[in-house]
Design an enzyme around this catalytic site. Structure first.
Site: not given
Ligand SMILES: *[C@@H]1O[C@H](CO)[C@@H](O)[C@H](O)[C@H]1NC(C)=O
Ligand SMILES: *[C@@H]1O[C@H](CO)[C@@H](O)[C@H](O)[C@H]1NC(C)=O
Ligand SMILES: *[C@@H]1O[C@H](CO)[C@@H](O)[C@H](O)[C@H]1NC(C)=O
Length: 458
Positions: A159, A202
């Site tokens: 992430h 991301c």
């Protein structure tokens, strides 16, 4: 409305949003005589997450290891950071095995466990890049002991958010500015001939956008640009991914380069060609390139080695199951995971009640972050201007924020007043950067955070 109904709605709505390495020889042998360049190949692979819902990051890293190993790199030259809580996880339907695609082979066997558990952290990551053994805390002690002739490949999957990457501990981030500083130090120390950095997260473009100089012999590609999510794939319920998995097996950008490597002769494929293929398969986000573009003419082989020439490559053709695999924004995978858990558990069971509780907690956490950031923005900039200021994206080529210390301080301040951002809330880091860019004072942020996160809403 039932909790399932509510979650489906919510889900749909969020979806819309000093050692001897393999010596480099032109013809691919690992002979140490007669070489044209004396460098070695080194690699550092890192999965920045833990938890079964993040199965896919460690699966990606294990798969990358298998490619390098097949390519002839030695374990002493491949440094692996992975929490290592997946293979034996009680939720893993195939104990001791990790796969990275539907019906895929085990990729876990043989993977060196250099940094596992809490040793997977930003401190050790930087020390390993810099070759600084004395700075390490825990782990195998393996670091990039590299010199001016060596080629380094770094692959990171986890992430991330605008300006930072996650680590297993929720209070540990790899900030873009710090990573770039480490790379500059490595360059200044003549610690490599050239480096390739592949990054899945991301907003991964924000780690290099306007920050990675073109004159450091580093070529980087990222799963997404600076302002969009990256995507998980091969999720349970897809053809070939049994329901029992309850999670996603890979990430789209990652499996795109990994499967491309599996299917092609790395002696003949350049980074430029791989970039094009990966970009076209990774169609939910914009795969980006940064740094020194001259390296797109190099062969993958230079960094990843290659299997012996006798090996025959099965060209990659997506099987029907693979081509119709869903993709899920990385930020929503946890929600999907909890939802599937609720659905799988037998009606009325203790398991189901527990799963429902977990799902409700996840939803509540998300709502709290959504609410508090919106409120903070309104208090700072007024209802009209707030979202425009918070979500502002600077022109490409400019870093996210000028004052990185402010950025770090603001995130810490928010977290101390309002609770951890956690994986979902990381989507708001750009808002903190923009508060810094707008000249908001720390005092002011403290005041509005306390107001937004008063007991009533926590
Ligand atoms: C590769 O180069 C090495 C060293 O020059 C040589 O000994 C070997 O025979 C070559 N192998 C092939 C397959 O060309
Ligand atoms: C997983 O279980 C196997 C078999 O019991 C054991 O050998 C191995 O060390 C375990 N791995 C981890 C990471 O706990
Ligand atoms: C990406 O490709 C998949 C598989 O071909 C397709 O289902 C999906 O709609 C595409 N997504 C976009 C945004 O084009």
């Amino acid at each position: 409305m039932s909790i399932q109904g509510l979650v489906v709605l919510l889900f749909l709505s969020v979806l819309s949003v000093s050692t001897i390495g393999s010596t480099l020889v032109e013809n691919g042998s690992t002979s140490t005589t007669h070489h044209k360049s004396k460098g070695k190949r080194w690699a550092l692979l890192i999965a920045g997450s833990n938890g079964y819902d993040n199965y896919r990051h460690q699966a990606d890293v294990c798969h990358a290891y298998q490619i390098l190993k097949k390519g002839g790199l030695k374990d002493e030259n491949i440094i692996v950071f992975m929490y290592d809580d997946i293979a034996n996880n009680t939720e893993n339907p195939r104990p001791g095995v990790i796969i990275n695609k539907p019906n895929g082979k085990d990729v876990y066997h043989g993977v060196p466990k250099d940094y596992t558990g809490d040793d997977v952290n930003s401190h050790n990551f930087y020390a390993a890049i810099l070759g600084d053994k004395t700075a390490l805390k825990g782990g195998s002690g393996k670091v990039l002991e590299t010199g001016p002739n060596d080629h380094i490949f770094i692959y990171y999957t986890d992430h991330g958010a605008t300006g930072l990457l996650g680590m297993p501990s929720e209070s540990d981030f790899v900030y873009a500015k710090d990573l770039i500083h480490v790379l500059k130090k490595k360059h200044a120390a003549k610690g490599y001939k050239s480096m390739v950095f592949y990054l899945e997260a991301c907003e991964s473009g924000s780690m290099f956008e306007g920050l990675l100089p073109k004159n450091m012999n580093i070529y980087a590609t990222t799963a997404s640009n600076a302002e969009e999510s990256s995507y998980a794939t091969y999720c349970d319920g897809d053809p070939g991914v049994p329901k029992e998995f309850g999670t996603c097996l890979g990430d789209l950008y990652s499996i795109s380069w990994l499967e491309d490597c599996d299917a092609n002769d790395l002696r003949k494929e350049t980074f430029g060609v791989q970039y094009k293929r990966v970009r076209s398969r990774t169609n939910e986000s914009h795969v980006m390139q940064y740094g020194d573009m001259s390296h797109i003419k190099e062969f993958l082989y230079t960094y990843m080695g290659a299997t012996p020439k006798t090996h025959s490559y099965a060209p990659f053709t997506a099987s029907p199951s693979e081509s119709i695999s869903r993709t899920v924004s990385q930020r929503d995978v946890a929600l999907l995971y909890f939802l599937q858990k609720v659905n799988r558990a037998p009606t009325g069971s203790h398991e189901k009640i527990e799963a429902q509780k977990q799902l409700r907690n996840e939803i509540a956490r998300r709502k709290h972050v959504d609410y508090s950031i919106t409120k903070i923005g309104e208090l700072l900039f007024g209802t009209e201007r707030s979202s425009k200021v918070l979500m502002n994206v600077r022109p490409s080529g400019q870093p996210l924020v000028d004052d990185w210390e402010c950025f770090k301080m603001f995130i810490r301040t928010y977290e101390s007043r309002c609770g951890k951002l956690s994986k979902y809330g990381m989507k708001y880091t750009r808002a903190f950067a923009n508060m810094c860019n707008a000249g908001v004072s720390l005092e002011k942020l403290v005041a509005v955070s306390d107001q937004a996160c008063s007991k009533k809403h926590v």
